[in-house]
Design an enzyme around this catalytic site. Structure first.
Site, PDB file in Angstrom:
ATOM      1  N   PRO A   1       1.004  -0.917   0.089  1.00  0.00           N
ATOM      2  CA  PRO A   1       0.000  -0.431  -0.124  1.00  0.00           C
ATOM      3  C   PRO A   1       0.557   1.068   0.315  1.00  0.00           C
ATOM      4  O   PRO A   1       1.837   0.697  -0.038  1.00  0.00           O
ATOM      5  CB  PRO A   1      -1.127  -0.300   1.591  1.00  0.00           C
ATOM      6  CG  PRO A   1      -0.833  -1.426   1.823  1.00  0.00           C
ATOM      7  CD  PRO A   1       0.532  -1.956   1.143  1.00  0.00           C
ATOM      8  N   CYS A   2       0.435   2.314  -0.759  1.00  0.00           N
ATOM      9  CA  CYS A   2       1.463   3.747  -0.642  1.00  0.00           C
ATOM     10  C   CYS A   2       0.949   4.964  -0.050  1.00  0.00           C
ATOM     11  O   CYS A   2       1.563   5.871  -0.090  1.00  0.00           O
ATOM     12  CB  CYS A   2       1.749   3.874  -2.105  1.00  0.00           C
ATOM     13  SG  CYS A   2      -0.240   4.143  -3.662  1.00  0.00           S
ATOM     14  N   GLN A   3      -0.339   4.435   0.518  1.00  0.00           N
ATOM     15  CA  GLN A   3      -1.220   6.066   1.068  1.00  0.00           C
ATOM     16  C   GLN A   3      -0.613   6.522   1.930  1.00  0.00           C
ATOM     17  O   GLN A   3      -0.647   7.657   2.452  1.00  0.00           O
ATOM     18  CB  GLN A   3      -2.039   6.186   1.397  1.00  0.00           C
ATOM     19  CG  GLN A   3      -3.849   5.547   0.397  1.00  0.00           C
ATOM     20  CD  GLN A   3      -3.946   3.612   0.537  1.00  0.00           C
ATOM     21  OE1 GLN A   3      -2.281   2.238   0.992  1.00  0.00           O
ATOM     22  NE2 GLN A   3      -4.361   2.834  -0.042  1.00  0.00           N
TER      23      GLN A   3
ATOM     24  N   TRP B   1       2.913   7.184   2.029  1.00  0.00           N
ATOM     25  CA  TRP B   1       3.978   7.504   1.385  1.00  0.00           C
ATOM     26  C   TRP B   1       3.756   8.937   0.028  1.00  0.00           C
ATOM     27  O   TRP B   1       4.343   9.663  -0.637  1.00  0.00           O
ATOM     28  CB  TRP B   1       4.745   6.696   1.074  1.00  0.00           C
ATOM     29  CG  TRP B   1       5.368   5.751   1.781  1.00  0.00           C
ATOM     30  CD1 TRP B   1       6.159   5.066   1.844  1.00  0.00           C
ATOM     31  CD2 TRP B   1       5.836   6.473   2.939  1.00  0.00           C
ATOM     32  NE1 TRP B   1       5.369   4.662   2.918  1.00  0.00           N
ATOM     33  CE2 TRP B   1       6.463   5.042   3.676  1.00  0.00           C
ATOM     34  CE3 TRP B   1       7.241   8.025   3.244  1.00  0.00           C
ATOM     35  CZ2 TRP B   1       7.278   5.422   5.592  1.00  0.00           C
ATOM     36  CZ3 TRP B   1       7.884   7.514   4.918  1.00  0.00           C
ATOM     37  CH2 TRP B   1       7.601   6.233   5.817  1.00  0.00           C
ATOM     38  N   SER B   2       2.012   8.433  -0.702  1.00  0.00           N
ATOM     39  CA  SER B   2       1.680   8.511  -1.877  1.00  0.00           C
ATOM     40  C   SER B   2       1.546  10.755  -1.422  1.00  0.00           C
ATOM     41  O   SER B   2       0.816  10.896  -0.052  1.00  0.00           O
ATOM     42  CB  SER B   2       0.155   8.262  -2.166  1.00  0.00           C
ATOM     43  OG  SER B   2       0.153   8.814  -3.118  1.00  0.00           O
TER      44      SER B   2
END
Length: 298
Positions: A72-74, A76-77
């Protein structure tokens, strides 16, 4: 031969990377994903691939030669709140935990994530700490963990448009292996034999697509794109607005799927919100395909 290689897809979503692996000739032995609608889409698209529906932390990976992981990238996005390592959705530690407990470890691990993962924050006092700065976390946590487990670790930022996807979508690809990796050569774009695949040609539309990341605070953060260009990065909110000779409208789930190189995939789920999210979270199959073909050649 790729057909002899087995692959496990962690954080598989609706199956974009799995589709790319299949196109590259890999044999899918398992996928893990916790979103029920995405699991349903994966099963409908690739019924021969067993899908574990649940948290990766409870998944026991079967024997495989290669793992693909899109944590999941949330956390660091740039599109999110960027809580960093404190965000409970930070999936990087789960990747290493899965590897460490696996009875049969892969010879290659490929990880995909947002470009924000390797960028240092500009906010005073935050850069320098892996807890608050994505670039510092990448350098001092992700790469350190990878090098502790693999002899060869390399990474690059790849643009999907450079490989024929009708979308300018940049992603960080990390390749960890027991031998050196050769990166795929771009096939499309300025100076290449073929120009970038255009949004208009892919959709069969004469249109202009609005800058999807523009906000009242940053109204010019992203410029509009015309029919003869790749689309801007497709997000999860279904907010791709196009202007055509017939007027302004939102692109459909099926249309943004085309821009994600997932034309024809029957996205499951009762709500458009869920289906748009599945498309926006997916790995364009073409990106996974070109990366994994090089793994197989090595």
């Amino acid at each position: 031969m790729a057909s002899d290689l087995r692959l496990v897809d962690l954080f598989a979503g609706a199956g974009g990377a799995s589709l790319g692996a299949k196109r590259a000739g890999y044999r899918l032995v398992a996928a893990a994903e916790w979103d029920a609608d995405a699991c349903a889409t994966h099963r409908a698209t690739m019924p021969d691939c067993p899908v574990y529906e649940g948290d990766v932390r409870g998944f026991e990976p079967p024997a495989a030669d290669v793992w693909w992981a899109s944590p999941p990238c949330q956390a660091w996005s740039h599109a999110g709140k960027r809580k960093g390592s404190a965000d409970e959705r930070n999936g990087w530690p789960w990747v290493w935990d899965a590897y460490d407990r696996a009875a049969h470890k892969p010879h290659t691990l490929v990880c995909e994530n947002v470009v924000g993962m390797v960028r240092h924050t500009r906010k005073p006092g935050l850069c320098g700490s892996p807890d608050t700065c994505a670039g510092c976390y990448w350098e001092h946590e992700v790469l350190v963990a990878a090098r502790a487990r693999f002899a060869h670790v390399d990474w690059r930022v790849l643009n999907c448009a450079d490989f024929g996807v009708p979308q300018a979508r940049k992603r960080v690809i990390l390749v960890c292996s027991d031998k050196p990796y050769t990166w795929p050569t771009p096939t499309h774009g300025p100076g290449e034999a073929r120009g970038w695949a255009s949004m208009g040609e892919a959709l069969g539309l004469e249109c202009v697509i609005d800058g999807m990341r523009n906000t009242p605070q940053n109204p010019r953060q992203e410029r509009p794109r015309g029919s003869d260009e790749p689309a801007p990065t497709i997000g999860t909110r279904g907010n791709a607005i196009v202007t055509t000779p017939e007027g302004r409208r939102r692109l459909t789930v099926e249309e943004v799927a085309v821009l994600q190189d997932m034309e024809g995939v029957d996205f499951q789920g009762k709500t458009k919100k869920s289906r748009f999210a599945q498309v926006g979270n997916a790995v364009p199959p073409r990106l996974a395909e070109v990366v994994l073909k090089e793994v197989a050649r090595g």
